[in-house]
Scaffold this motif. Structure first.
Motif, PDB file in Angstrom:
ATOM      1  N   HIS A 249       9.254 -17.334   9.977  1.00 19.22           N
ATOM      2  CA  HIS A 249       8.633 -16.001   9.938  1.00 19.22           C
ATOM      3  C   HIS A 249       9.351 -15.124   8.913  1.00 19.22           C
ATOM      4  O   HIS A 249      10.580 -15.026   8.911  1.00 19.22           O
ATOM      5  N   ARG A 250       8.578 -14.462   8.073  1.00 14.60           N
ATOM      6  CA  ARG A 250       9.148 -13.617   7.019  1.00 14.60           C
ATOM      7  C   ARG A 250       8.713 -12.178   7.254  1.00 14.60           C
ATOM      8  O   ARG A 250       7.540 -11.836   7.127  1.00 14.60           O
ATOM      9  N   TRP A 251       9.700 -11.337   7.562  1.00 14.89           N
ATOM     10  CA  TRP A 251       9.448  -9.950   7.944  1.00 14.89           C
ATOM     11  C   TRP A 251       9.726  -8.999   6.787  1.00 14.89           C
ATOM     12  O   TRP A 251      10.658  -9.198   6.005  1.00 14.89           O
ATOM     13  N   TRP A 252       8.917  -7.918   6.729  1.00 14.52           N
ATOM     14  CA  TRP A 252       9.039  -6.888   5.706  1.00 14.52           C
ATOM     15  C   TRP A 252       8.942  -5.504   6.335  1.00 14.52           C
ATOM     16  O   TRP A 252       8.352  -5.340   7.400  1.00 14.52           O
ATOM     17  N   TYR A 253       9.530  -4.529   5.650  1.00  7.64           N
ATOM     18  CA  TYR A 253       9.250  -3.125   5.966  1.00  7.64           C
ATOM     19  C   TYR A 253       9.317  -2.329   4.674  1.00  7.64           C
ATOM     20  O   TYR A 253       9.672  -2.862   3.619  1.00  7.64           O
ATOM     21  N   PHE A 254       8.931  -1.073   4.770  1.00  3.37           N
ATOM     22  CA  PHE A 254       8.938  -0.186   3.611  1.00  3.37           C
ATOM     23  C   PHE A 254       9.836   0.991   3.952  1.00  3.37           C
ATOM     24  O   PHE A 254       9.464   1.871   4.730  1.00  3.37           O
ATOM     25  N   SER A 255      11.045   0.966   3.388  1.00  4.67           N
ATOM     26  CA  SER A 255      12.055   1.962   3.749  1.00  4.67           C
ATOM     27  C   SER A 255      11.667   3.341   3.236  1.00  4.67           C
ATOM     28  O   SER A 255      10.982   3.486   2.220  1.00  4.67           O
ATOM     29  N   ASN A 256      12.109   4.346   3.966  1.00  6.46           N
ATOM     30  CA  ASN A 256      11.919   5.735   3.539  1.00  6.46           C
ATOM     31  C   ASN A 256      10.457   6.082   3.273  1.00  6.46           C
ATOM     32  O   ASN A 256      10.143   6.800   2.318  1.00  6.46           O
ATOM     33  N   MET A 257       9.556   5.581   4.114  1.00  6.25           N
ATOM     34  CA  MET A 257       8.160   5.964   3.951  1.00  6.25           C
ATOM     35  C   MET A 257       8.015   7.472   4.075  1.00  6.25           C
ATOM     36  O   MET A 257       8.635   8.112   4.925  1.00  6.25           O
ATOM     37  N   ALA A 258       7.208   8.037   3.194  1.00  8.30           N
ATOM     38  CA  ALA A 258       6.935   9.470   3.196  1.00  8.30           C
ATOM     39  C   ALA A 258       5.568   9.732   3.811  1.00  8.30           C
ATOM     40  O   ALA A 258       4.795   8.807   4.090  1.00  8.30           O
ATOM     41  N   ALA A 259       5.250  11.005   3.979  1.00 12.39           N
ATOM     42  CA  ALA A 259       4.004  11.375   4.649  1.00 12.39           C
ATOM     43  C   ALA A 259       2.773  10.891   3.900  1.00 12.39           C
ATOM     44  O   ALA A 259       1.712  10.682   4.505  1.00 12.39           O
ATOM     45  N   ASP A 260       2.875  10.685   2.599  1.00 20.42           N
ATOM     46  CA  ASP A 260       1.732  10.236   1.804  1.00 20.42           C
ATOM     47  C   ASP A 260       1.650   8.723   1.682  1.00 20.42           C
ATOM     48  O   ASP A 260       0.752   8.208   1.004  1.00 20.42           O
ATOM     49  N   ASP A 261       2.567   7.998   2.310  1.00 16.63           N
ATOM     50  CA  ASP A 261       2.512   6.539   2.315  1.00 16.63           C
ATOM     51  C   ASP A 261       1.740   6.058   3.529  1.00 16.63           C
ATOM     52  O   ASP A 261       1.936   6.562   4.643  1.00 16.63           O
ATOM     53  N   VAL A 262       0.870   5.095   3.340  1.00 13.57           N
ATOM     54  CA  VAL A 262       0.090   4.519   4.446  1.00 13.57           C
ATOM     55  C   VAL A 262       0.200   3.004   4.399  1.00 13.57           C
ATOM     56  O   VAL A 262       0.154   2.393   3.329  1.00 13.57           O
ATOM     57  N   LEU A 263       0.360   2.410   5.555  1.00 15.06           N
ATOM     58  CA  LEU A 263       0.492   0.957   5.679  1.00 15.06           C
ATOM     59  C   LEU A 263      -0.738   0.430   6.400  1.00 15.06           C
ATOM     60  O   LEU A 263      -1.017   0.841   7.537  1.00 15.06           O
ATOM     61  N   LEU A 264      -1.472  -0.445   5.734  1.00 14.67           N
ATOM     62  CA  LEU A 264      -2.675  -1.043   6.300  1.00 14.67           C
ATOM     63  C   LEU A 264      -2.394  -2.510   6.586  1.00 14.67           C
ATOM     64  O   LEU A 264      -1.943  -3.232   5.702  1.00 14.67           O
ATOM     65  N   PHE A 265      -2.650  -2.943   7.816  1.00 19.85           N
ATOM     66  CA  PHE A 265      -2.396  -4.349   8.146  1.00 19.85           C
ATOM     67  C   PHE A 265      -3.458  -4.879   9.103  1.00 19.85           C
ATOM     68  O   PHE A 265      -4.082  -4.130   9.856  1.00 19.85           O
ATOM     69  N   LYS A 266      -3.646  -6.192   9.041  1.00 27.24           N
ATOM     70  CA  LYS A 266      -4.727  -6.844   9.761  1.00 27.24           C
ATOM     71  C   LYS A 266      -4.336  -7.191  11.202  1.00 27.24           C
ATOM     72  O   LYS A 266      -3.281  -7.762  11.451  1.00 27.24           O
ATOM     73  N   PHE A 267      -5.225  -6.855  12.127  1.00 23.99           N
ATOM     74  CA  PHE A 267      -5.191  -7.446  13.458  1.00 23.99           C
ATOM     75  C   PHE A 267      -5.926  -8.794  13.447  1.00 23.99           C
ATOM     76  O   PHE A 267      -5.466  -9.767  14.010  1.00 23.99           O
ATOM     77  N   GLN A 268      -7.086  -8.779  12.805  1.00 21.52           N
ATOM     78  CA  GLN A 268      -7.891 -10.000  12.764  1.00 21.52           C
ATOM     79  C   GLN A 268      -8.927  -9.897  11.657  1.00 21.52           C
ATOM     80  O   GLN A 268      -9.602  -8.869  11.530  1.00 21.52           O
ATOM     81  N   ASP A 269      -9.011 -10.951  10.864  1.00 18.68           N
ATOM     82  CA  ASP A 269     -10.022 -11.080   9.820  1.00 18.68           C
ATOM     83  C   ASP A 269     -10.899 -12.264  10.198  1.00 18.68           C
ATOM     84  O   ASP A 269     -10.390 -13.352  10.488  1.00 18.68           O
ATOM     85  N   SER A 270     -12.211 -12.064  10.206  1.00 20.94           N
ATOM     86  CA  SER A 270     -13.102 -13.179  10.550  1.00 20.94           C
ATOM     87  C   SER A 270     -13.092 -14.268   9.492  1.00 20.94           C
ATOM     88  O   SER A 270     -13.504 -15.401   9.760  1.00 20.94           O
ATOM     89  N   ASP A 271     -12.617 -13.948   8.287  1.00 17.41           N
ATOM     90  CA  ASP A 271     -12.490 -14.937   7.219  1.00 17.41           C
ATOM     91  C   ASP A 271     -11.113 -15.588   7.317  1.00 17.41           C
ATOM     92  O   ASP A 271     -10.107 -14.994   6.957  1.00 17.41           O
ATOM     93  N   HIS A 272     -11.066 -16.817   7.810  1.00 21.46           N
ATOM     94  CA  HIS A 272      -9.797 -17.509   7.979  1.00 21.46           C
ATOM     95  C   HIS A 272      -9.387 -18.311   6.758  1.00 21.46           C
ATOM     96  O   HIS A 272      -8.383 -19.024   6.799  1.00 21.46           O
ATOM     97  N   SER A 273     -10.119 -18.186   5.653  1.00 20.60           N
ATOM     98  CA  SER A 273      -9.695 -18.851   4.419  1.00 20.60           C
ATOM     99  C   SER A 273      -8.620 -18.042   3.702  1.00 20.60           C
ATOM    100  O   SER A 273      -8.013 -18.516   2.740  1.00 20.60           O
TER     101      SER A 273
END
Length: 308
Positions: A249-273
């Motif tokens: 498992h390879r973990w990441w974060y974004f240090s010192n995120m500011a109010a104008d930074d947004v992180l978008l990540f998937k719960f589930q994508d129906s496209d498994h390719s």
């Protein structure tokens, strides 16, 4: 892992990233009744969990490197018109619409429906958790940061949510060919945050280390044997996916995120390719001085595509 995307070994950009020491909580090996009980200001899991010493790489210096279909997450920029994220009426009236437009732009969807939000903070919520509530609703409130490696949906929950929300939000739209269940996350406290969000490269997880974690929203937590007593129809209830530890498992974060930074990540994508899910959790970042109490807001949403 469902999907054909594999991690690229020896990625020079990624391997050169600064690494912060971290303890990531995982489900222990073994068979358990796995449930997540949530109430006002507190959340508990059944089963046994173990903290594993690992590292979380800092992606902020290479923020443009990350893509949704490769890693399962990406970071962008967005200035919100919301002055106070604790103003529930303003968030309900304005922020959800902002998120829908932003997510559509970030992922190229034909339409997006936001479905709920939550503030999470590392501040002490013990007094709040002791308050008596009736008919607690797990949305639009304040909760602690996530405590373990997880994805908020398992496959059946994500598929049903996408179909239900599309019917409600877009009753006259054509059938969708692809959906992605997302979280759009931002902090509104100054950095560095003491308990930032960590996201796991979705290419590094497999089905063999997963289990479903059924959600129970309660006014008060059950005790003793009632926590794991059989519940009729549990297999059809809303459930998350939780993970057991694997060194890959390879973990990441974004240090010192500011109010104008947004992180978008998937719960589930129906496209498994492509990379179709992104485990995530909070971790205590001891690598940066003068860390501040984290306050963040997350919005769940579903993006729909007319073409696969």
């Amino acid at each position: 892992m469902g999907g054909m995307v594999e991690p690229i070994e020896g990625d020079t950009i990624e391997d050169s990233a600064r690494a912060a020491p971290a303890l990531i909580r995982y489900l222990a090996e073994g068979d358990y009744v796995t449930r997540r009980y949530v109430s006002r200001g507190a959340e508990i899991n059944t089963g046994d969990y173990v903290d594993h010493a690992t590292v979380v790489r800092d992606g902020m210096p290479i923020r443009d490197h990350f893509t949704l279909d490769r890693h399962g997450f990406m970071i962008g920029r967005h200035r919100s018109a919301i002055a106070d994220f604790h103003d529930r009426a303003a968030v309900d009236a304005g922020y959800l619409r902002e998120v829908e437009k932003l997510v559509a732009r970030m992922c190229g969807a034909d339409r997006v429906a936001a479905q709920g939000w939550m503030i999470r903070t590392s501040a002490d919520l013990s007094a709040r958790a002791k308050e008596k509530v009736e008919n607690y609703q797990h949305a639009g409130g304040i909760q602690p940061p996530a405590g373990e490696a997880h994805v908020d949906y398992n496959e059946i929950t994500g598929r049903r949510a996408a179909a239900r929300i599309h019917g409600q939000a877009f009753p006259d739209a054509p059938p969708y060919a692809r959906y992605i269940c997302f979280s759009l996350w931002r902090t509104f406290s100054p950095g560095p945050q003491d308990w930032p969000l960590a996201v796991c490269d979705g290419r590094t997880v497999r089905d063999e280390e997963t289990a479903s974690n059924t959600l129970f929203v309660v006014d008060e937590f059950p005790t003793g044997d009632a926590l794991t007593a059989p519940v009729e129809g549990e297999e059809d209830m809303i459930a998350a996916t939780i993970f057991r530890y694997r060194p890959r498992h390879r973990w990441w974060y974004f240090s010192n995120m500011a109010a104008d930074d947004v992180l978008l990540f998937k719960f589930q994508d129906s496209d498994h390719s492509v990379t179709w899910r992104c485990p995530h959790t909070a971790f205590h970042d001891t690598s940066l001085p003068d860390a501040k109490t984290r306050s963040s807001i997350e919005v769940r949403c579903v993006a729909y595509f007319d073409r696969a």
